[in-house]
Structures are given as structure tokens and as C-alpha cells.
Motif scaffolding. Structure first.
Motif, PDB file in Angstrom:
ATOM      1  N   LEU A   1      89.619  38.647  26.659  1.00  0.00           N
ATOM      2  CA  LEU A   1      88.241  38.255  26.374  1.00  0.00           C
ATOM      3  C   LEU A   1      87.420  37.996  27.634  1.00  0.00           C
ATOM      4  O   LEU A   1      86.635  37.053  27.683  1.00  0.00           O
ATOM      5  CB  LEU A   1      88.238  37.042  25.432  1.00  0.00           C
ATOM      6  CG  LEU A   1      88.844  37.340  24.048  1.00  0.00           C
ATOM      7  CD1 LEU A   1      88.874  36.099  23.177  1.00  0.00           C
ATOM      8  CD2 LEU A   1      88.090  38.456  23.347  1.00  0.00           C
ATOM      9  N   HIS A   2      87.573  38.823  28.641  1.00  0.00           N
ATOM     10  CA  HIS A   2      86.597  38.822  29.718  1.00  0.00           C
ATOM     11  C   HIS A   2      85.476  39.785  29.308  1.00  0.00           C
ATOM     12  O   HIS A   2      85.720  40.795  28.640  1.00  0.00           O
ATOM     13  CB  HIS A   2      87.232  39.265  31.051  1.00  0.00           C
ATOM     14  CG  HIS A   2      87.953  38.150  31.746  1.00  0.00           C
ATOM     15  ND1 HIS A   2      88.927  38.359  32.699  1.00  0.00           N
ATOM     16  CD2 HIS A   2      87.824  36.797  31.638  1.00  0.00           C
ATOM     17  CE1 HIS A   2      89.366  37.180  33.139  1.00  0.00           C
ATOM     18  NE2 HIS A   2      88.718  36.225  32.507  1.00  0.00           N
TER      19      HIS A   2
ATOM     20  N   THR B   1      85.277  33.324  26.636  1.00  0.00           N
ATOM     21  CA  THR B   1      85.537  34.394  27.608  1.00  0.00           C
ATOM     22  C   THR B   1      85.802  33.823  29.005  1.00  0.00           C
ATOM     23  O   THR B   1      85.949  34.578  29.962  1.00  0.00           O
ATOM     24  CB  THR B   1      84.343  35.380  27.703  1.00  0.00           C
ATOM     25  OG1 THR B   1      83.178  34.663  28.122  1.00  0.00           O
ATOM     26  CG2 THR B   1      84.065  36.037  26.355  1.00  0.00           C
TER      27      THR B   1
END
Lengths: 305, 305
Positions: free
Chosen positions: A63-64, B106
Motif C-alpha cells: 500500500l505505497h 499507505t
């Protein structure tokens, strides 16, 4: 049936005019798998002339933002295009909370269901399985929880040897499936035709491993052993090994070492840092160790073999 | 000092290869205001050669994806580019929860502060004010809470009439600012030089109104009265008036009616539905009522005057 890989974007971090963040479209046995979805992926999909409606499964490595910020827009477009089919999303725990918060606040109503498969294991697990394809996670070592994915065609049917079969009028079309499945054929006079006489070996199943983002990690070698194509990140060259470790990335030299140890057929590098101009330096470094190393070309479709 | 408007994207809903969702860069009195931020805006900013570091204020009209899905990626890029200055974001209530949820999940850490200005009023309010520029909301009527924005240069200094001033050696450079501010000048012999003799009128202040997305709404007319440039959405032509009402949008004819009633100098249309090919149909319809109607050109910079 072949498998095809279209690399929609292979750059790291900051999108620029000619550099799209990570996203790939894998077409395997007629399934369309979207792998990662950086900002702008829906436009890349259009450039690649991929049909949005064929995507039923999306796999997110981590989840970057440069691997997932294209998801909300893509899903909103699915709705606007009238989608009704369910959509499966595989990704790290938290992906559901993030997307559902966005959809609630932006009032993105959907006419279709999203089925979330949230991942949190640190060992490889099978997360998708149908009659022709299976998908496994490849636990990686990044700054945030991250998985690569291994896509495998299942063992295929044997090919009919029609020249041989045509010699026996007793064999009818309705018998073909049994023969493809490997069964012998018994003639009325009791004589048994061995399957290997009636068929030739099946097309070997194809496998594809996607590994981004990660530090150099030998534990993935047994998981990706002998795959046809390995995509492995190589954000830096090896002179920046310390930077690679610090930021949770791999060098081109290390990616080649992994490819060699795993005996893969072909290595594609990607996720290059913006600091490099001519990307040939990556293949130069990697090919010294693993000659079958290639650079991706944006929007080019590669036949996996 | 002039004001400039660069339209980064002016299409509705689904981004395609040649159609970017709503985003504009307004440069007014050396301030750089980003207005709306659909997916891909950071790449459009790069194409327009806008410096990311100059953006300190972002105004979001409403929280539909085609007006805000580019924000997380832009903010993540700010961080990667080493930003330290605070960033002000003006937008509907909920924008903070959405962005902060995304940044938490994130793990988008920032080296700079985001100051949220969440809006929830249904009347026009001043939300920005400095020595040279002020910004007001323009409450709109869409399917979701939505504001347009009115950007106004403040009254400017008077211009020095150097031909006249040079006749009086007594007037020194340090007196100029007072004269620019409108003050008379008293000579040593007691004679008063009237300011209008020493100066000419200031450049008239420029104003720009951004109105998207909204149904036809007459209550905005007094707010945007006499602006130099009005950007008003016109998603549909008037034969689809019912569709426009249903989806919360305006027709080209109606946008022209608003422009005429408000006595604006120039109208730019935008947010066109994907169903239209040649956009000339929009100006054809609008110009019958308001001749100074124009189509936007992506990435073109317009001098506001």
C-alpha cells in the motif's frame, strides 16, 4: 492458449510525463489479472487497449501510493461504464478500510460488489485457484507489508494426435476429452490403444512471478524456482547497495543473483529510481550474472514462454 | 503583475488518453493556486512545467473522484521532493478524514504540515485573504456538497507619473510608496501637489470565478458579477437539459445565460461529457447568447485581463 504480459508502468515513486508507476496486465488462460495500480493506470490500460470489463481480479503488492493510488479512479470508472460483475481485490490488510473510506466520502456508489481478500501472512499461500490457473503470494521484505505474486498455469490437456486417431473410425468426437485427459482407448475387439500413441505431450504450463518492492531476499528462491518469467524490482545499481537496503529495495546485481539461483528462464527488471537516465546500466550490471535479463518496454505485450 | 490561468484538465468523469479530469493552476499576484485535482494532475502539472514547490494552496470544489483523486499522489510527491512548507487545502468536510486515512494506511509520512480548511456553509464566505488577493466560496448545487471559488486581486497601487514627479527634485525615492498609496505631496513652500497629478490610475484588479460542478443556479450571479473570466461547467448541450438536471450539471446554453446575467467579460466552458466528439457544438450553442464564450485548451496558459 498463450499467456501475455503487458507492462503498463515500471517506474518508482514520482510519476512524470514519460514514467508511469507500477502496473501490469497479465493475461493467463484467458483470465485478465491486473497487478498493482499506481496513479494513472486506467489511462495506461486505455493506451494498451485493454478492456476494463475483462478485469475481475486485481492484485496489489503493497500500500505505497505508487502501487495503489490508481485504484479509486479505476473502480469509479468501472461503475461509470456500467459494471455489474463482482471484482476481487487481493492486497494487504488495510486496503478495504482505505478504499471503503474513499468510496463513502466521495459518494462513489457501485453497481457491483467488491470482494476483498486481505493478506497478512508471512508465508507463501495459495490465494486463487480455478480449473486452469493458481496464484500464490511471495512474501517480500519492504518497508511496509508487501507480497509478490506467483501466477501458474495448471497442467494442460494432452494434444490429440489426429493422424493416429483417424486410423480408428471407432474413436468418436465424444471420446476426445477422455483421451486429452490421458486415458487409453479400448477398441471393440478388446485391443487397448495406449494414450501415448493417441496424444502428444501437453504444452508445458507457464508461470510468472512478480516481485516488487523488496530488499534482496533469498527466501523467495524456492517459491519462484524455474518460472518462465520473473519480474524483479531493481530500484538501484549495486554501488547504491546501502541506499537499497535502507529504502527496502534491490539492486540490479542482486535481482540477477535471485534469477540465477531460482533458475528462471527470463528476468525483467523494473521500478527504477528516477536518478537514472539511460536504463541500459541496469541490464549491463545484471547480465554479467544473468544474461537473460531484459528491460521492460511500456505498453509492450510480451508472450510468456 | 498579471494573472494567468492554465487549464490542466477539463473533462468529466472517465480519464482517457486525451482527456484529463478537472484541474487548473491559477497564478494571481505571484500566488499559485491549484483548483481541483483529478487523477493524473501531477503529470499535467509537469507537462505545464509548473513548479510543485510554488503550490501552497489547493482548492477542491467537491469530493467526486474526477475532482480529487489526484490529491494523494500529488501530496506523496511533494514529500518525495523534500517539501517542508505547510500546505493549505480548502474543500468540503470529509476531505481531511479521507486524506488522513489514506496517508495512515499507505504510511505516507510527510515532512510538512497540511492545514485543512473544511467547508460546510451554504452561503458565500471569504476563505483566503492576504495583502493582494482574496478568495470567496461560490456555493453550487450538485449531487454532493460543492463550492466554486472566486479569486479576486485587491485594489492595486497607483502608477507613478515619473514625467511629472521628475519636475520636483524635492520628491525622493522614499516618498514614492506614499504617493503610490494615493497621498498628496506637500512641497517645502507649502504648496500641495495633488496625487492625481503625480500618478495615473492603477491597473484594474482582475477576478476569476471557477464554477464546477453545478446545476443551473442563478444565485451565483451576484457573487460572480463583472468578473474578468468565468469558467463554468457545461457537461451537456441543452437538448439534454433533463439529463443535466438529473445528474447535477449545466448545459452550454445555461452557462451562457449565467455569464450574460453576471456581465462577465469572458466565459470558458468545460467538464464536457464524453459523449461529445467535436466540442465546437458547445461554443455554437453558448455564443448565440453570450458571444465571448471559449473552449479551453489543455495546458494552454491564458492571461487574465
Amino acid at each position: 492458449m498463450s499467456s501475455y504480459l503487458t507492462i503498463l508502468g515500471f517506474n518508482s515513486a514520482i510519476p512524470t510525463v514519460n514514467a508511469s508507476p507500477t502496473a501490469q496486465m497479465l493475461e493467463m488462460e484467458e483470465r485478465h489479472f491486473l497487478i498493482d495500480c499506481g496513479e494513472g493506470t486506467q489511462v495506461q490500460l486505455r493506451k494498451a487497449k485493454s478492456k476494463f470489463s475483462k478485469i475481475n481480479h486485481i492484485f496489489i503488492s503493497h500500500l505505497h501510493g505508487d502501487h495503489c493510488f490508481g485504484l479509486p479512479g479505476l473502480i469509479a470508472s468501472f461503475r461509470l461504464l456500467g459494471r455489474e460483475k463482482p471484482l476481487h481485490i487481493y492486497g494487504p490488510e488495510g486496503i478495504k478500510e482505505m478504499l471503503e473510506t474513499i468510496f463513502r466520502i466521495t459518494e462513489t456508489y457501485r453497481g457491483f460488489e467488491i470482494i476483498y481478500h486481505e493478506l497478512n501472512k508471512n508465508y507463501s499461500e495459495k490465494i486463487y485457484d480455478d480449473s486452469r490457473v493458481e496464484v500464490f503470494t511471495i512474501p517480500l521484505n519492504h518497508r511496509i507489508y508487501c507480497n509478490g505474486y506467483l501466477f501458474k498455469e495448471k497442467e494442460k490437456e494432452r494434444h490429440l494426435n489426429m493422424e493416429e486417431i483417424s486410423k480408428y473410425p471407432e474413436i468418436e468426437t465424444c471420446d476426445y476429452q477422455n483421451i486429452k485427459n490421458g486415458k487409453d482407448f479400448k477398441l471393440k475387439d478388446g485391443f487397448i490403444l495406449k494414450n501415448e500413441k493417441l496424444t502428444t505431450d501437453p504444452t508445458p504450463p507457464i508461470s510468472y512471478a512478480f516481485c516488487s518492492d523488496t530488499r534482496y531476499l533469498e527466501t523467495i528462491v524456492p517459491i519462484i524456482k524455474d518460472v518462465n518469467v520473473l519480474y524483479h524490482e531493481s530500484t538501484f545499481l549495486h554501488d547504491l547497495k546501502e541506499m537499497a537496503d535502507y529504502t527496502g529495495h534491490t539492486t540490479a546485481l542482486e535481482a540477477a543473483q535471485i534469477a540465477k539461483a531460482a533458475n528462471v528462464k527470463k528476468l525483467i527488471l523494473g521500478h527504477f529510481s528516477n536518478r537514472y537516465g539511460d536504463l541500459k546500466v541496469f541490464t549491463d550490471e545484471a547480465r554479467a550474472i544473468f544474461p537473460q535479463t531484459y528491460l521492460p518496454k511500456a505498453l509492450e505485450t510480451l508472450t510468456l514462454e
